[in-house]
Design a protein around this motif. Structure first.
Motif, short mmCIF file in Angstrom:
data_model
loop_
_atom_site.label_atom_id
_atom_site.label_comp_id
_atom_site.label_asym_id
_atom_site.label_seq_id
_atom_site.Cartn_x
_atom_site.Cartn_y
_atom_site.Cartn_z
N ARG A 19 -2.33 -28.30 45.18
CA ARG A 19 -3.77 -28.05 45.21
C ARG A 19 -4.02 -26.80 46.06
NH1 ARG A 19 -5.58 -31.34 41.82
NH2 ARG A 19 -5.11 -33.53 41.91
N GLY A 20 -4.36 -25.71 45.37
CA GLY A 20 -4.69 -24.47 46.05
C GLY A 20 -3.52 -23.54 46.34
N TRP A 21 -2.32 -23.86 45.80
CA TRP A 21 -1.18 -22.97 46.04
C TRP A 21 -0.16 -23.06 44.90
CZ3 TRP A 21 3.40 -25.66 46.36
CH2 TRP A 21 3.32 -27.01 46.72
N VAL A 22 0.60 -21.97 44.78
CA VAL A 22 1.69 -21.88 43.81
C VAL A 22 2.86 -21.19 44.50
CG1 VAL A 22 2.48 -20.89 41.61
CG2 VAL A 22 0.11 -21.57 41.88
N VAL A 23 4.05 -21.72 44.28
CA VAL A 23 5.27 -21.07 44.77
C VAL A 23 6.14 -20.84 43.55
CG1 VAL A 23 7.32 -21.28 46.22
CG2 VAL A 23 5.15 -22.25 46.99
N SER A 24 6.67 -19.61 43.42
CA SER A 24 7.58 -19.32 42.32
C SER A 24 8.90 -18.83 42.90
CB SER A 24 6.99 -18.27 41.37
OG SER A 24 6.82 -17.04 42.03
N PHE A 25 9.98 -19.26 42.26
CA PHE A 25 11.33 -18.84 42.63
C PHE A 25 11.95 -18.21 41.39
CE2 PHE A 25 10.35 -22.67 45.00
CZ PHE A 25 10.67 -22.32 46.30
N GLN A 26 12.64 -17.10 41.61
CA GLN A 26 13.33 -16.47 40.50
C GLN A 26 14.59 -15.78 41.01
OE1 GLN A 26 9.73 -13.60 40.49
NE2 GLN A 26 11.17 -12.88 38.97
#
Length: 170
Positions: A19-26
């Motif tokens: 809720r209110g955040w996104v984390v992306s890993f690549q």
């Protein structure tokens, strides 16, 4: 996505949405997310206003849209291989057809998983995606289905080229 030398590159990408955040890993830089990064840097528009679920959608959309140039490239390769099979029957051509077919199988396996993920995100009643963003997510799911259709068509063409090669050599 296509590498600098025109080779197809696979990359593991993970997204975590709260809720209110996104984390992306690549795994590497210079990928399908770059146009979205540029949009975020240049503009305080819709991506920034809509919230974390919209950003997650935009990331998923970028991943799916990244397949279209790859399949366009493979379509051109298949056309070249068709001309080679029709003009000369060489083992190297058959090996290239097999390589493209194996690559398409690999892309198809990944794309089925992505399509299933998108479908589960749309079905989940506890989803972090708002109803507004779900409309966009449905569009991404539709694109994933279109990609699968194109992949299957290319695989069938490659199989036909193998049959044509065998027929011509006999």
């Amino acid at each position: 996505y296509l590498g600098e030398a025109g080779e197809v590159r696979f990359e593991q990408v993970s997204l975590v949405l709260g809720r209110g955040w996104v984390v992306s890993f690549q795994e590497r830089e210079g990928d399908v997310f770059e146009p979205l990064r540029q949009r975020l840097r240049a503009d305080s528009g819709q991506v920034r206003r809509m919230g974390a679920d919209y950003l997650a959608y935009a990331l998923l959309d970028a991943v799916i849209d990244g397949y279209f140039p790859v399949l366009e490239h493979l379509s051109e390769v298949i056309e070249e291989l068709e001309e080679e099979v029709l003009s000369r029957c060489e083992d190297a051509t058959l090996n290239r057809v097999h390589a493209v077919r194996r690559l398409l199988f690999g892309i198809e396996r990944v794309q089925w998983r992505q399509r299933d993920l998108l479908a589960s995100l749309l079905r989940d009643p506890e989803s972090m995606f708002s109803e507004t963003v779900r409309v966009y997510l449905r569009d991404v799911h539709d694109h994933a289905m279109q990609l699968l259709d194109v992949i299957v068509m290319h695989r069938e063409i490659a199989a036909g080229l193998i049959e044509l090669y065998v027929s011509r050599t006999n």
